[in-house]
Design an enzyme around this catalytic site. Structure first.
Site, PDB file in Angstrom:
ATOM      1  N   SER A  26       0.841  -1.215   0.000  1.00  0.00           N
ATOM      2  CA  SER A  26       0.000   0.000   0.000  1.00  0.00           C
ATOM      3  C   SER A  26       0.867   1.251   0.000  1.00  0.00           C
ATOM      4  O   SER A  26       0.592   2.223  -0.718  1.00  0.00           O
ATOM      5  CB  SER A  26      -0.862   0.025   1.266  1.00  0.00           C
ATOM      6  OG  SER A  26      -1.869  -0.937   1.202  1.00  0.00           O
ATOM      7  N   GLY A 103      -5.750  -3.019  -7.583  1.00  0.00           N
ATOM      8  CA  GLY A 103      -6.906  -2.200  -7.228  1.00  0.00           C
ATOM      9  C   GLY A 103      -6.492  -0.862  -6.629  1.00  0.00           C
ATOM     10  O   GLY A 103      -7.118   0.178  -6.883  1.00  0.00           O
ATOM     11  N   ARG A 132     -13.909  -5.778 -10.612  1.00  0.00           N
ATOM     12  CA  ARG A 132     -13.969  -5.054  -9.338  1.00  0.00           C
ATOM     13  C   ARG A 132     -14.803  -3.777  -9.431  1.00  0.00           C
ATOM     14  O   ARG A 132     -14.798  -3.091 -10.450  1.00  0.00           O
ATOM     15  CB  ARG A 132     -12.550  -4.782  -8.834  1.00  0.00           C
ATOM     16  CG  ARG A 132     -11.837  -6.121  -8.651  1.00  0.00           C
ATOM     17  CD  ARG A 132     -10.529  -6.010  -7.979  1.00  0.00           C
ATOM     18  NE  ARG A 132     -10.676  -5.562  -6.600  1.00  0.00           N
ATOM     19  CZ  ARG A 132      -9.637  -5.340  -5.808  1.00  0.00           C
ATOM     20  NH1 ARG A 132      -8.412  -5.499  -6.265  1.00  0.00           N
ATOM     21  NH2 ARG A 132      -9.833  -4.953  -4.569  1.00  0.00           N
ATOM     22  N   GLN A 178      -9.023   2.790  -0.273  1.00  0.00           N
ATOM     23  CA  GLN A 178      -8.819   3.127  -1.686  1.00  0.00           C
ATOM     24  C   GLN A 178      -9.780   4.228  -2.118  1.00  0.00           C
ATOM     25  O   GLN A 178      -9.386   5.162  -2.825  1.00  0.00           O
ATOM     26  CB  GLN A 178      -8.971   1.881  -2.556  1.00  0.00           C
ATOM     27  CG  GLN A 178      -7.844   0.872  -2.307  1.00  0.00           C
ATOM     28  CD  GLN A 178      -7.997  -0.407  -3.099  1.00  0.00           C
ATOM     29  OE1 GLN A 178      -8.989  -0.598  -3.794  1.00  0.00           O
ATOM     30  NE2 GLN A 178      -7.021  -1.296  -2.986  1.00  0.00           N
ATOM     31  N   ASP A 335      -7.142  -7.707   4.897  1.00  0.00           N
ATOM     32  CA  ASP A 335      -6.412  -8.611   4.001  1.00  0.00           C
ATOM     33  C   ASP A 335      -5.948  -9.887   4.699  1.00  0.00           C
ATOM     34  O   ASP A 335      -5.483 -10.822   4.044  1.00  0.00           O
ATOM     35  CB  ASP A 335      -5.218  -7.875   3.374  1.00  0.00           C
ATOM     36  CG  ASP A 335      -5.689  -6.761   2.430  1.00  0.00           C
ATOM     37  OD1 ASP A 335      -6.820  -6.858   1.917  1.00  0.00           O
ATOM     38  OD2 ASP A 335      -4.939  -5.790   2.232  1.00  0.00           O
ATOM     39  N   LYS A 362     -12.589  -8.307  -3.380  1.00  0.00           N
ATOM     40  CA  LYS A 362     -11.128  -8.207  -3.439  1.00  0.00           C
ATOM     41  C   LYS A 362     -10.625  -8.831  -4.744  1.00  0.00           C
ATOM     42  O   LYS A 362     -11.378  -8.997  -5.681  1.00  0.00           O
ATOM     43  CB  LYS A 362     -10.520  -8.874  -2.210  1.00  0.00           C
ATOM     44  CG  LYS A 362     -10.899  -8.180  -0.910  1.00  0.00           C
ATOM     45  CD  LYS A 362     -10.392  -6.756  -0.892  1.00  0.00           C
ATOM     46  CE  LYS A 362     -10.913  -5.977   0.297  1.00  0.00           C
ATOM     47  NZ  LYS A 362     -10.528  -4.568   0.258  1.00  0.00           N
ATOM     48  N   ARG A 408      -3.146 -13.713  -2.206  1.00  0.00           N
ATOM     49  CA  ARG A 408      -3.228 -14.037  -0.776  1.00  0.00           C
ATOM     50  C   ARG A 408      -3.762 -15.458  -0.564  1.00  0.00           C
ATOM     51  O   ARG A 408      -3.384 -16.122   0.407  1.00  0.00           O
ATOM     52  CB  ARG A 408      -4.061 -12.997  -0.024  1.00  0.00           C
ATOM     53  CG  ARG A 408      -3.412 -11.616  -0.105  1.00  0.00           C
ATOM     54  CD  ARG A 408      -3.768 -10.681   1.009  1.00  0.00           C
ATOM     55  NE  ARG A 408      -3.427  -9.316   0.626  1.00  0.00           N
ATOM     56  CZ  ARG A 408      -2.210  -8.773   0.704  1.00  0.00           C
ATOM     57  NH1 ARG A 408      -1.205  -9.478   1.196  1.00  0.00           N
ATOM     58  NH2 ARG A 408      -1.999  -7.537   0.308  1.00  0.00           N
TER      59      ARG A 408
HETATM   60  C1  S3P Z   1      -5.710  -1.017   0.218  1.00  0.00           C
HETATM   61  C2  S3P Z   1      -6.926  -0.941   0.853  1.00  0.00           C
HETATM   62  C3  S3P Z   1      -7.790  -2.104   1.071  1.00  0.00           C
HETATM   63  C4  S3P Z   1      -6.998  -3.407   0.982  1.00  0.00           C
HETATM   64  C5  S3P Z   1      -6.116  -3.440  -0.218  1.00  0.00           C
HETATM   65  C6  S3P Z   1      -5.124  -2.291  -0.212  1.00  0.00           C
HETATM   66  C7  S3P Z   1      -4.956   0.237   0.005  1.00  0.00           C
HETATM   67  O1  S3P Z   1      -8.806  -2.125   0.086  1.00  0.00           O
HETATM   68  O2  S3P Z   1      -7.866  -4.505   0.983  1.00  0.00           O
HETATM   69  O3  S3P Z   1      -5.386  -4.662  -0.269  1.00  0.00           O
HETATM   70  O4  S3P Z   1      -3.754   0.185  -0.346  1.00  0.00           O
HETATM   71  O5  S3P Z   1      -5.540   1.300   0.173  1.00  0.00           O
HETATM   72  P1  S3P Z   1     -10.167  -1.258   0.225  1.00  0.00           P
HETATM   73  O6  S3P Z   1      -9.815   0.162   0.260  1.00  0.00           O
HETATM   74  O7  S3P Z   1     -10.985  -1.601  -0.992  1.00  0.00           O
HETATM   75  O8  S3P Z   1     -10.809  -1.725   1.486  1.00  0.00           O
END
Ligand code: S3P
Length: 449
Positions: A26, A103, A132, A178, A335, A362, A408
């Site tokens: 992240s 994502g 997604r 996100q 996660d 996810k 994962r």
């Molecule tokens: C992430 C936020 C999470 C997480 C993803 C990484 C990020 O997703 O599950 O692996 O880097 O901001 P969501 O924001 O959709 O919950």
């Protein structure tokens, strides 16, 4: 797209020893993006070398950033120099930007591109990305004045025509870092103060890094009415003339380290320490869950890196009790929840994860994926609309797990194999490279022989 690579993991003795956590995914994505949209140049050391975070480097290059990549000073890490093009200076790339499986990349980048006036962008990715949900960012971005088109069902590819943006207040129906980050980043180029209210605290890496880069970000936390209720907060960002990310080092990723820690907890004699792990409170829900399961876990906070607390985590094998994971702690554990399911197979009682319907959106449907994986190897798991229940059966037989292109689930399968009676074959194990290409090597380095 590379072919599917399978792998087999079987009990060979206790995982033991110490290793450095691979860099945080992240934080790596965010550092590359803020560096590219920043003024001048910056250096990100300990940048994660993985398929996802390589997609981000290719994306910022396509938009005009100068990217220089060298091997980093630890395994799985790169040293990245970034020459930024400035907050409103993204070039229109030739063709679509390929976000691969990421994502975080597609959602955060969409926010930054929405305000690039007079330029058009297309964002597309692999089969998993195309499933997604993007309406959760497309709708508020449109409300801010951007032209954002999605494929039917609100899915990628995205077509964004950058425009003049104005601030909005957005109430997020689900806690998503996100979505929050996308809107805060768009807010940098919007007229007025953009505010986002989240129903529970999701990871706050963007807020921390934006502040370090000179943006005005304020967070107001609400007092929960009952102890144990989620903490709602409103995050506000002011428009910025520019940002400049100072050189930084990316901390280790607890979400990756978690697999080694789980292996130590599940295999008799296991004793593993993972060092250099990011311990941001919005990421460490797993440690609380493990505590409640009675796991032998020792956490030592050792300092700060890239504006985040960092330390080491030691896990030792021992008996586990079932736990109940509730909605308030889901964002900080999101996660790692499939792994909680695997631990539940070895715990006394029934482990229950609720309030986690987001798992269905996810890299794959992780409720179905975790439940099918556990049942395929002799466990006893039941899907729920918003989570799952796993009955502890004292161990698992082994068998075959299909990772379904989800990194994962691939790594979960490996850990399950080490703790199983007959071994586990993980179909499509190669997709672990999405977040942790060195995973198998690191895991095997902890094993005897
Ligand atoms: C992430 C936020 C999470 C997480 C993803 C990484 C990020 O997703 O599950 O692996 O880097 O901001 P969501 O924001 O959709 O919950």
């Amino acid at each position: 797209m590379r072919g599917r690579v399978d792998a087999h993991f079987a009990a060979v003795g206790p995982p033991a020893g110490r290793l450095e956590a691979p860099p945080d995914k992240s934080i790596s994505h965010r550092a590359a993006l803020l560096g590219a949209f920043g003024d001048g140049s910056t250096r990100v050391s300990g940048y994660l070398d993985s398929a996802d975070t390589r997609s981000t480097l290719s994306a910022i290059e396509a938009l005009g950033a100068a990217v220089e990549v060298r091997p980093g000073d630890r395994g799985g890490a790169l040293d990245v120099g970034i020459g930024g093009f400035g907050i409103a200076g993204a070039a229109e790339p030739v063709g679509a930007i390929d976000v691969g499986n990421a994502g975080t990349l597609i959602r955060l980048l969409a926010g930054l591109l929405a305000g690039q006036e007079g330029r058009g962008f297309r964002l597309d990715g692999d089969g998993s990305i195309r499933m997604r949900p993007m309406a959760r960012i497309a709708e508020p971005l449109r409300e801010m004045g951007a032209a954002v088109e999605t494929a039917p069902g609100g899915r990628p590819p995205l077509a964004i025509d950058g425009g003049r943006l104005h601030a909005i207040h957005h109430e997020m129906p689900v806690a998503s870092a996100q979505v929050k980050s996308c809107l805060l980043l768009a807010g940098l180029l919007a007229e007025g103060r953009t505010t986002v209210r989240e129903p529970a605290a999701s990871r706050d890496h963007s807020e921390r890094m934006l502040r370090a880069a000179g943006a005005a970000v304020r967070v107001e936390r609400e007092r929960p009415s009952l102890p144990g209720d989620p903490v709602r907060s409103t995050i506000a960002v002011e428009p910025a003339e520019g940002i400049a990310l100072p050189p930084m080092r990316v901390p280790g990723d607890l979400s990756s380290a978690a697999f080694h820690l789980a292996a130590a907890l599940l295999v008799p004699g296991g004793d593993v320490t993972v060092a250099g792990v990011g311990l941001n409170p919005t990421r460490i829900g797993l440690l609380g869950v493990l505590n409640r399961m009675g796991a032998d876990i020792e956490v030592v906070e050792e300092g700060r890196e890239g504006g985040e607390p960092v330390g080491s985590v030691r896990a030792r094998h021992g008996g586990l009790a079932a736990a109940r994971v509730v909605a308030a702690e889901v964002p900080a554990t999101i996660d790692e929840l499939p792994l909680v399911g695997l631990l539940g197979c070895f715990a006394e009682g029934t482990t229950h994860v609720g309030g986690a319907a987001e798992l269905r959106h996810k890299e794959s449907d992780r409720i179905a994926g975790a439940v099918d994986a556990i049942n395929a190897i002799g466990g006893d798991a039941e899907p729920l609309e918003d989570g799952f229940a796993v009955r502890g059966t004292g161990g698992i037989r082994g068998g075959e797990i299909d990772a379904r292109g989800d990194h994962r689930l691939a790594m979960l399968g490996a850990v399950a194999g080490l703790a199983s009676r007959e071994g586990v074959t993980v179909r499509d194990f190669g997709c672990a490279r999405v977040s942790y290409p060195g995973f198998e090597g690191d895991l095997r380095s902890l094993l005897p022989g």
